[in-house]
Design an enzyme around this catalytic site. Structure first.
Site, mmCIF file in Angstrom:
data_model
loop_
_atom_site.group_PDB
_atom_site.id
_atom_site.type_symbol
_atom_site.label_atom_id
_atom_site.label_comp_id
_atom_site.label_asym_id
_atom_site.label_seq_id
_atom_site.Cartn_x
_atom_site.Cartn_y
_atom_site.Cartn_z
ATOM 1 N N GLU A 155 53.577 -10.246 44.620
ATOM 2 C CA GLU A 155 52.861 -11.198 43.974
ATOM 3 C C GLU A 155 53.430 -12.050 42.836
ATOM 4 O O GLU A 155 54.167 -11.287 42.064
ATOM 5 C CB GLU A 155 51.343 -10.681 43.413
ATOM 6 C CG GLU A 155 50.474 -11.604 42.749
ATOM 7 C CD GLU A 155 49.386 -10.839 42.282
ATOM 8 O OE1 GLU A 155 48.456 -11.657 41.985
ATOM 9 O OE2 GLU A 155 49.132 -9.600 42.217
ATOM 10 N N GLU A 256 39.153 -12.767 42.816
ATOM 11 C CA GLU A 256 39.671 -12.035 41.891
ATOM 12 C C GLU A 256 39.508 -13.043 40.554
ATOM 13 O O GLU A 256 40.649 -13.660 40.114
ATOM 14 C CB GLU A 256 41.026 -11.792 42.131
ATOM 15 C CG GLU A 256 41.713 -10.929 41.012
ATOM 16 C CD GLU A 256 43.341 -10.633 41.165
ATOM 17 O OE1 GLU A 256 43.469 -9.417 41.449
ATOM 18 O OE2 GLU A 256 44.065 -11.651 41.006
#
Length: 279
Positions: A155, A256
């Site tokens: 990520e 998220e």
């Protein structure tokens, strides 16, 4: 196309945090969701007691939701930590101690995606030394993911909020994906495309999607500014997700984002009830 064409899951480490951990899966199910994801929930323990692992597993199973994504140990999230695997000493040792624990827990729930966050740059340690340690640990993580038939996610975060994190662009994260795949020979490393973080970095999101959709293993969203629910900021998230679908991405989209001042149950008004269950 629209939100109803996506497969959404809820990140229980940023949403429903007003509830104890073991109550969050049922709360997500009550809100209409059938899938969840988690950061590693035991901040101080890469290898918690079996009873704690079993209790969380039972809570997820009893709620009738799927675990579709799990972070390896990454220190305190949210907070000053951004990962552990590239930090020499205790933190990287914690990461290694967590690898098989996290993989086994994921396997027990059929979870097929494990996210491994890089660590912050450390003063007095050469970046090349941290990168070498990171690659060593990422290869171990890729092997553990492969053992359970899962992918390993890499990520990119954003520089304004994570100034010491070295992967703050899509190309930087993709460079690590390619390096890990080459070093492991497994080919199971994939890009985690977090549209909020990439937007905070000022990246051209349509271009990122065009370039990297085929190598993306998971997508996460929050609006910008504010990291709130879609519609609270200025990102054209529906258009971006439509582009991802047209580019061939059929995986999960993780919610998220911060719920705002109210309870998490009030943070899903943008998403029709019928679009919350995986299909």
């Amino acid at each position: 196309m629209g939100f109803a064409d996506q497969r959404f899951n809820v990140n229980l480490s940023i949403l429903f945090t007003e509830l104890p951990l073991l109550e969050r899966p049922a709360a997500a199910a009550a809100a209409g969701f059938t899938a969840v994801e988690l950061w590693w929930p035991w901040v101080g323990s890469p290898a918690p007691e079996r009873s704690e692992l079993d209790a969380l597993r039972k809570a997820i199973e009893n709620a009738g939701v799927r675990l579709t994504g799990l972070n390896f140990y990454a220190g305190q999230l949210p907070g000053p930590d951004r990962g552990a695997l590239s930090i020499p000493g205790e933190e990287s040792e914690r990461f290694r101690a967590n690898i098989d624990v996290a993989a086994d827990f994921a396997e027990s729930l059929g979870c097929k995606a494990l996210n491994a966050l890089y660590g912050n740059r450390v003063e007095g340690v050469a970046p090349a030394e941290q990168d070498a340690l990171a690659l060593e640990n990422l290869v171990l993580a890729a092997r553990a993911a492969s053992r359970i038939g899962a992918i390993l996610l890499i990520e990119a975060l954003n520089k304004p909020e994570s100034p010491l994190y070295p992967l703050v662009s899509a190309p930087a994260a993709m460079g690590i994906v390619d390096t890990v795949n080459q070093a492991s020979g497994l080919g199971n490393a994939r890009f985690l495309m977090d549209l909020y973080h990439l937007s905070m970095n000022g990246e051209d999101l349509p271009s990122v999607i065009e370039q990297y959709a085929s190598q993306t293993g998971h997508v996460q969203i929050a609006d910008n500014p504010g990291r709130g629910a879609p519609g609270t900021g200025a990102l054209p998230l529906q258009n971006l997700l439509d582009q991802l679908r047209k580019a061939g991405y059929e995986g999960w989209v993780g919610l998220e984002y911060k719920p705002g001042d109210g309870p998490s149950t009030e943070a899903f008004g943008w998403l029709p009830q019928e679009a919350r269950a995986a299909h």
